[in-house]
Design an enzyme around this catalytic site. Structure first.
Site, PDB file in Angstrom:
ATOM      1  N   HIS A  19      -9.270   3.136  -1.573  1.00  0.00           N
ATOM      2  CA  HIS A  19      -7.836   2.834  -1.524  1.00  0.00           C
ATOM      3  C   HIS A  19      -7.421   1.908  -2.671  1.00  0.00           C
ATOM      4  CE1 HIS A  19      -3.972   1.631  -0.111  1.00  0.00           C
ATOM      5  NE2 HIS A  19      -4.339   0.583   0.587  1.00  0.00           N
TER       6      HIS A  19
ATOM      7  N   CYS B  79       0.815  -1.237   0.000  1.00  0.00           N
ATOM      8  CA  CYS B  79       0.000   0.000   0.000  1.00  0.00           C
ATOM      9  C   CYS B  79       0.842   1.278   0.000  1.00  0.00           C
ATOM     10  CB  CYS B  79      -0.944  -0.014   1.186  1.00  0.00           C
ATOM     11  SG  CYS B  79      -2.039  -1.429   1.114  1.00  0.00           S
TER      12      CYS B  79
ATOM     13  N   CYS C 230       0.651   2.790   6.361  1.00  0.00           N
ATOM     14  CA  CYS C 230       1.077   1.432   6.694  1.00  0.00           C
ATOM     15  C   CYS C 230       0.985   0.613   5.402  1.00  0.00           C
ATOM     16  CB  CYS C 230       0.161   0.826   7.752  1.00  0.00           C
ATOM     17  SG  CYS C 230      -1.576   0.854   7.250  1.00  0.00           S
TER      18      CYS C 230
HETATM   19  C1  LIG Z   1      -2.116  -1.240   4.308  1.00  0.00           C
HETATM   20  C2  LIG Z   1      -3.533  -1.352   3.884  1.00  0.00           C
HETATM   21  O1  LIG Z   1      -4.113  -0.458   3.329  1.00  0.00           O
HETATM   22  S1  LIG Z   1      -4.347  -2.756   4.354  1.00  0.00           S
HETATM   23  C3  LIG Z   1      -5.970  -2.583   3.707  1.00  0.00           C
HETATM   24  C4  LIG Z   1      -6.082  -3.272   2.421  1.00  0.00           C
HETATM   25  N1  LIG Z   1      -7.473  -3.297   2.027  1.00  0.00           N
HETATM   26  C5  LIG Z   1      -8.304  -4.246   2.444  1.00  0.00           C
HETATM   27  O2  LIG Z   1      -7.947  -5.161   3.172  1.00  0.00           O
HETATM   28  C6  LIG Z   1      -9.722  -4.149   1.942  1.00  0.00           C
HETATM   29  C7  LIG Z   1     -10.663  -4.289   3.074  1.00  0.00           C
HETATM   30  N2  LIG Z   1     -12.013  -4.227   2.604  1.00  0.00           N
HETATM   31  C8  LIG Z   1     -12.721  -5.298   2.170  1.00  0.00           C
HETATM   32  O3  LIG Z   1     -12.200  -6.411   2.057  1.00  0.00           O
HETATM   33  C9  LIG Z   1     -14.184  -5.130   1.853  1.00  0.00           C
HETATM   34  O4  LIG Z   1     -14.439  -3.771   1.582  1.00  0.00           O
HETATM   35  C10 LIG Z   1     -15.105  -5.609   3.045  1.00  0.00           C
HETATM   36  C11 LIG Z   1     -14.958  -7.145   3.171  1.00  0.00           C
HETATM   37  C12 LIG Z   1     -14.707  -4.966   4.360  1.00  0.00           C
HETATM   38  C13 LIG Z   1     -16.533  -5.227   2.767  1.00  0.00           C
HETATM   39  O5  LIG Z   1     -16.903  -5.711   1.533  1.00  0.00           O
HETATM   40  P1  LIG Z   1     -18.454  -5.701   1.083  1.00  0.00           P
HETATM   41  O6  LIG Z   1     -19.266  -6.512   2.043  1.00  0.00           O
HETATM   42  O7  LIG Z   1     -18.487  -6.047  -0.347  1.00  0.00           O
HETATM   43  O8  LIG Z   1     -18.802  -4.163   1.279  1.00  0.00           O
HETATM   44  P2  LIG Z   1     -20.065  -3.357   0.860  1.00  0.00           P
HETATM   45  O9  LIG Z   1     -19.633  -2.137   0.170  1.00  0.00           O
HETATM   46  O10 LIG Z   1     -21.061  -4.242   0.166  1.00  0.00           O
HETATM   47  O11 LIG Z   1     -20.638  -2.903   2.251  1.00  0.00           O
HETATM   48  C14 LIG Z   1     -21.348  -3.804   3.116  1.00  0.00           C
HETATM   49  C15 LIG Z   1     -22.517  -3.034   3.713  1.00  0.00           C
HETATM   50  O12 LIG Z   1     -21.991  -1.957   4.497  1.00  0.00           O
HETATM   51  C16 LIG Z   1     -22.596  -0.746   4.095  1.00  0.00           C
HETATM   52  N3  LIG Z   1     -21.615   0.347   4.254  1.00  0.00           N
HETATM   53  C17 LIG Z   1     -20.350   0.385   3.773  1.00  0.00           C
HETATM   54  N4  LIG Z   1     -19.784   1.550   4.119  1.00  0.00           N
HETATM   55  C18 LIG Z   1     -20.702   2.240   4.833  1.00  0.00           C
HETATM   56  C19 LIG Z   1     -20.702   3.506   5.442  1.00  0.00           C
HETATM   57  N5  LIG Z   1     -19.631   4.310   5.375  1.00  0.00           N
HETATM   58  N6  LIG Z   1     -21.805   3.897   6.089  1.00  0.00           N
HETATM   59  C20 LIG Z   1     -22.906   3.106   6.166  1.00  0.00           C
HETATM   60  N7  LIG Z   1     -22.965   1.883   5.585  1.00  0.00           N
HETATM   61  C21 LIG Z   1     -21.877   1.462   4.930  1.00  0.00           C
HETATM   62  C22 LIG Z   1     -22.941  -0.957   2.628  1.00  0.00           C
HETATM   63  O13 LIG Z   1     -23.983  -0.091   2.220  1.00  0.00           O
HETATM   64  C23 LIG Z   1     -23.419  -2.390   2.649  1.00  0.00           C
HETATM   65  O14 LIG Z   1     -24.725  -2.432   3.135  1.00  0.00           O
HETATM   66  P3  LIG Z   1     -25.818  -3.447   2.500  1.00  0.00           P
HETATM   67  O15 LIG Z   1     -25.277  -4.815   2.795  1.00  0.00           O
HETATM   68  O16 LIG Z   1     -27.054  -3.106   3.224  1.00  0.00           O
HETATM   69  O17 LIG Z   1     -25.829  -3.151   1.034  1.00  0.00           O
END
Ligand SMILES: CC(=O)SCCNC(=O)CCNC(=O)[C@H](O)C(C)(C)COP(=O)(O)OP(=O)(O)OC[C@H]1O[C@@H](n2cnc3c(N)ncnc32)[C@H](O)[C@@H]1OP(=O)(O)O
Length: 437
Positions: A392, A99, A422
């Site tokens: 991201h 990242c 990070c």
């Molecule tokens: C060094 C680094 O950067 S490490 C980080 C690297 N990146 C990662 O690891 C990625 C991490 N993220 C992920 O894997 C995925 O985004 C997850 C698994 C967390 C979520 O994936 P999904 O379940 O597909 O997310 P999705 O966008 O559908 O959101 C799930 C629910 O939360 C809700 N939601 C998401 N964000 C928000 C928010 N800000 N406010 C309110 N509700 C929200 C969505 O509307 C959705 O609701 P629904 O089920 O009623 O439609």
């Protein structure tokens, strides 16, 4: 504090960030569905060159990165040069630092300018979570190699007959640590638990991030930093990041179920960065070259540092390790910094880093320093929101943060900024930026 290390060329010229640009960031499988990272990279570099108005033939080098590698285009940097009409003699190579990839690209270009091997470069990164190298199981991969070597049809059939049905299923890339198998979200959960970060604190940080990012867009604070991008089937144009919630309440955050530790967890989709598509790039040159070309830089790179820690625990604490090194190299303390942009991989990771910044015990035991790094002043911290809201696209985030911080420093009349992230593998990056006078 250690002695400052000036980032200058042999002639004493500073490393200028002349301009920066990014695509809008789009959630996985939305606007940029079907657009590979290399095409996002080409879009942003073409537009950056057009915006800066310089002749692309004077670019000596392009350094770019992509975290999720596409086997057919392993050197994304060179493909961008060849695909944007830049001079074929522009050198190009790719870097990878999870990242923190575009921080690394910027560091490489800076070092080459300092060494005098180049005077103008472009650094950046692009990632797509929608166009992925979907792989095959290890058993199928091995069989396919063996089948290639087999001489008769019966040998081939015999090899295939040994495969089980599950060996035929496609294997998507995991957002997980290779050496531990832990997902990034598992580490965020561990950090929330170890550092006593509550669900409410995480929800509040994510909500703040969206509110500030929404306001930044509404107030036009990102104008000139984000290009409009045509999206497939190329009838529509995406103007803004599409993950930001313009109207949300903290109650909506509280309703979400944990995404990783479904039983006992506190990390949700809202307090994790979403999987995102996008690209970002910066144009860099020596200060003297910028002056000779009549360009006014956005700012200068004052220092940078990378740090590395173990991957089993607190793996996303990189900012708390890299920041003090970058501050030392700039001859500064945290109190001197006007704006901080810390990559929000997860709310829990960001809040754990903030805690460690102010912890004397952490400073003594982990950094071998007498003094804590410093208390975070929320009026200077992620003032336009952060990755939780913008999204991201792994390799693009660093370049987004650098451009955004320099613009915001200039707008507010500040002088010094810290951008820090990070990264997987227990890595951390920090860069101190200084606006042009
Ligand atoms: C060094 C680094 O950067 S490490 C980080 C690297 N990146 C990662 O690891 C990625 C991490 N993220 C992920 O894997 C995925 O985004 C997850 C698994 C967390 C979520 O994936 P999904 O379940 O597909 O997310 P999705 O966008 O559908 O959101 C799930 C629910 O939360 C809700 N939601 C998401 N964000 C928000 C928010 N800000 N406010 C309110 N509700 C929200 C969505 O509307 C959705 O609701 P629904 O089920 O009623 O439609």
């Amino acid at each position: 504090m250690n002695k400052a290390i000036p980032l200058v060329t042999r002639e004493g010229s500073r490393i200028a960030i002349v301009d920066g640009l990014r695509t809008p960031f789009a959630k996985q499988a939305t606007a940029f569905h079907g657009v590979p990272a290399v095409d996002l990279g080409k879009m942003v570099v073409s537009e950056l060159l057009a915006k800066s108005g310089i002749d692309s033939a004077i670019i000596d080098q392009l350094v770019f990165g992509q975290v999720v590698q596409m086997p057919e285009a392993p050197n994304i940097a060179r493909e961008i040069v060849l695909g944007t009409g830049m001079s074929v003699s522009t050198d190009a190579y790719s870097v990878s630092r999870a990242c923190a990839t575009s921080f690394q690209a910027v560091a490489n270009v800076a070092e080459s300018i300092m060494a005098g091997t180049i005077s103008i470069g472009i650094a950046g990164g692009a990632d797509s979570s929608s166009v992925l190298p979907i792989g095959v199981s290890k058993a199928l991969a091995r069989t396919l190699v063996d089948v290639n070597k087999a001489r008769t049809l019966s040998q081939r059939l015999s090899l295939f007959s040994k495969l089980k049905l599950r060996d035929l299923l496609p294997v998507p890339p995991a957002v997980a640590e290779y050496s531990t198998g832990l997902r990034m979200g598992d580490t965020a959960e561990q950090m929330a638990k170890s550092h006593g970060i509550t669900r409410l604190q995480q929800d509040e940080l994510a909500h703040r991030s969206h509110q500030l990012a929404a306001k930044a867009w509404e107030d036009g604070l990102l104008d000139g930093q984000v290009m409009a991008a045509h999206v497939p089937p190329y009838k529509d144009v995406l103007q803004k990041d599409n993950n930001i919630r313009f109207n949300s309440s903290i109650e909506q955050y509280a309703k979400l179920r944990p995404a990783f530790d479904r039983k006992h967890g506190t990390v949700t989709a809202a307090t994790s960065t979403p999987l995102t598509d996008g690209a970002a790039a910066v144009l860099m040159m020596s200060e003297s070259r910028a002056l000779a070309l009549g360009l006014r830089p956005l700012g200068y790179l004052r220092s940078f540092a990378f740090a590395a820690i173990d991957v089993w625990e607190d793996m996303l604490l990189g900012p708390a390790y890299a920041t003090p090194l970058a501050l030392d190299r700039a001859g500064l303390t945290l109190q001197d910094i006007d704006l901080i942009d810390m990559h929000e991989a997860f709310a829990a990771q960001t809040l754990a880093n903030i805690k460690m910044f102010s912890s004397q015990q952490f400073a003594k035991e982990k950094l071998g320093r007498e003094q804590a790094i410093g208390e975070i002043d929320w009026n200077r911290f992620n003032v336009l929101g952060g990755s939780l809201a913008y999204g991201h696209p792994f390799a693009a985030t660093g370049a987004r943060m650098i451009t955004q911080t320099l613009h915001e420093l200039r707008r507010r009349g500040g002088k010094l900024g810290l951008t820090t992230a990070c990264a997987a593998g227990g890595l951390g990056a920090a860069m101190i930026l200084e606006v042009a006078e």
